[in-house]
Design a protein around this motif. Structure first.
Motif, PDB file in Angstrom:
ATOM      1  N   CYS A 117       4.879  -0.280   5.871  1.00 28.47           N
ATOM      2  CA  CYS A 117       5.472   0.418   4.510  1.00 28.47           C
ATOM      3  C   CYS A 117       6.225   1.595   4.811  1.00 28.47           C
ATOM      4  O   CYS A 117       7.362   1.695   4.313  1.00 28.47           O
TER       5      CYS A 117
ATOM      6  N   CYS B 190       3.255  -5.347   4.907  1.00 26.49           N
ATOM      7  CA  CYS B 190       2.367  -4.482   4.580  1.00 26.49           C
ATOM      8  C   CYS B 190       0.881  -5.012   5.274  1.00 26.49           C
ATOM      9  O   CYS B 190       0.525  -6.084   4.808  1.00 26.49           O
ATOM     10  N   GLU B 191       0.209  -3.946   5.810  1.00 25.22           N
ATOM     11  CA  GLU B 191      -1.121  -4.530   6.173  1.00 25.22           C
ATOM     12  C   GLU B 191      -2.057  -4.548   5.230  1.00 25.22           C
ATOM     13  O   GLU B 191      -3.338  -5.210   5.626  1.00 25.22           O
TER      14      GLU B 191
ATOM     15  N   CYS C  75       0.892  -1.189   0.043  1.00 25.04           N
ATOM     16  CA  CYS C  75      -0.045   0.131  -0.140  1.00 25.04           C
ATOM     17  C   CYS C  75       0.903   1.169   0.040  1.00 25.04           C
ATOM     18  O   CYS C  75       0.403   2.375  -0.457  1.00 25.04           O
ATOM     19  N   GLY C  76       2.004   1.137   0.606  1.00 22.01           N
ATOM     20  CA  GLY C  76       2.823   2.427   0.695  1.00 22.01           C
ATOM     21  C   GLY C  76       2.575   3.528   1.852  1.00 22.01           C
ATOM     22  O   GLY C  76       3.167   4.279   1.953  1.00 22.01           O
ATOM     23  N   HIS C  77       1.383   3.063   2.593  1.00 23.37           N
ATOM     24  CA  HIS C  77       0.972   4.009   3.390  1.00 23.37           C
ATOM     25  C   HIS C  77       0.745   3.554   4.972  1.00 23.37           C
ATOM     26  O   HIS C  77       0.959   4.284   5.789  1.00 23.37           O
ATOM     27  N   CYS C  78       0.917   2.056   5.118  1.00 24.11           N
ATOM     28  CA  CYS C  78       0.774   1.375   6.436  1.00 24.11           C
ATOM     29  C   CYS C  78       2.020   1.915   7.342  1.00 24.11           C
ATOM     30  O   CYS C  78       3.007   2.064   6.806  1.00 24.11           O
TER      31      CYS C  78
HETATM   32 ZN   LIG Z   1       1.541  -0.930   3.744  1.00 23.88          ZN
END
Ligand SMILES: [Zn+2]
Length: 343
Positions: A95, A103-104, A89-92
């Motif tokens: 990450c 990654c969740e 996702c690049g956001h959790c």
């Molecule tokens: Zn993530």
């Protein structure tokens, strides 16, 4: 474009013409020069791992960016790239903490949940393309450069995960496999004493060539006893198990000495038993290791660019011979990695 399509699990490849992919916002498209062929993707082809069929498999690519979508920064048309295997996702927090394999909100893997590299072009989220260092001659060696992102980076990360130090002894279970042989290479590079464990004696020469100081034939007698004999009863500092069947996991733990670390990855991921008193008395660690971060791919690319190690790719074929190549992979005949030459 030409693509090797799998219509369903456990069916042959079909070489078909499909529309060229066009990048949406945040995406990019690369022309594929080569794509690695290993057991991970053979598991998908054979139906042992779930995936979104119909599907184009393959995730170890060397490519050149040919189109970018709106809002993409950091890469441009003409850049030489490889691919990062996981769709994160690049956001959790994982990450953001540079632990993106955890990654969740993972959307899965390239060549499983989205189309992969067994085609003339591949479309991915832009962050899944990693630029190649200028020093890597990717045009001369697209197959070797392509497999770095998994076959070499995954064992490189294991060195860090297990904190392998110079002078330690590292045993690699499944040493003759595509990842195992590169683990031997990297453990040797890290100045460890390296013990290769496998049942395929036809691969022992390649294991020695890759860096094994000693070889243990698991089909001949008790593996733990053989390792203890080689280490004068002390056991190994690190055991890496790429088979991860119950029997190998238990042997790997039993072969550890004081402060020993066992790492499980790949393989069948079965349950196994550990003697808690040995864990306690010898302060041993049992570790899991899952793929790599993007920065670990970059570090591994640099290692190859500097000439420290070189990927072992022994069977390179055109798209038309993919089926025959995968039959060899299924039978465990390939030494190191195989690859398809595409562009
Ligand atoms: Zn993530």
């Amino acid at each position: 474009m030409k693509a090797l399509m799998l219509k369903a699990p456990n069916t042959p490849f079909e070489l078909v013409n499909v529309p060229d992919p066009t990048p949406g916002p945040g995406e990019a498209v690369a022309k594929v020069l080569a794509c690695g062929s290993g057991l991970t993707i053979q598991h998908v082809k054979a139906g042992r791992n779930k995936a979104n069929f119909p599907l184009i498999i393959g995730h170890e690519i060397t490519g050149e960016i040919v189109a970018i979508g709106a809002g993409v920064r950091g890469i441009k048309t003409g850049d030489a790239v490889t691919s990062y295997f996981y769709l994160n996702c690049g956001h959790c927090r994982w990450c953001l903490d540079k632990l993106e394999p955890l990654c969740e909100h993972s959307a899965g893997n390239i060549g499983r949940e989205c189309d992969g590299g067994y085609a003339e072009y591949i479309k991915l989220p832009a962050p899944n393309f990693i630029k190649l260092p200028d020093e890597l001659d990717y045009k001369a060696h697209p197959a070797e450069i392509g497999v770095i992102t998994d076959a070499l980076a995954t064992p490189f990360k294991v060195l860090r995960r297990a904190q392998v130090k110079a002078g330690e002894t590292v045993a690699v279970f499944g040493a003759g496999g595509g990842l195992g042989i590169h683990q031997l290479m990297l453990a040797k590079w890290a100045h460890a004493r390296v013990i290769a464990v496998d049942t395929a004696s036809n691969k022992f020469d390649a294991c020695r060539k890759a860096g094994a100081d000693d070889v243990v034939d698991a089909s001949r007698g008790n593996v733990v006893e053989q390792i203890m004999e080689l280490t004068k009863g002390r056991g190994v500092n690190v055991a890496v198990d790429y088979v991860s069947a119950t029997v190998t996991l238990e042997a790997a733990v039993k072969s550890l000495g004081r402060k020993g670390r066992m790492v499980t990855l790949g393989g069948s991921g079965k349950s196994f038993q550990v003697a808690a008193d040995r864990l306690l008395r010898y302060e041993q660690d049992v570790l899991g290791s899952r793929y790599v971060t993007r920065s670990e791919v970059i570090d591994t690319l640099k290692l190859v660019a500097r000439g420290d190690v070189w990927p072992m790719v022994t069977d390179i074929r055109p798209l038309e011979q993919a089926e025959a190549l995968h039959e060899r992979i299924e039978r465990g005949e390939v030494i190191g990695r195989a690859a398809l030459l595409i562009g």
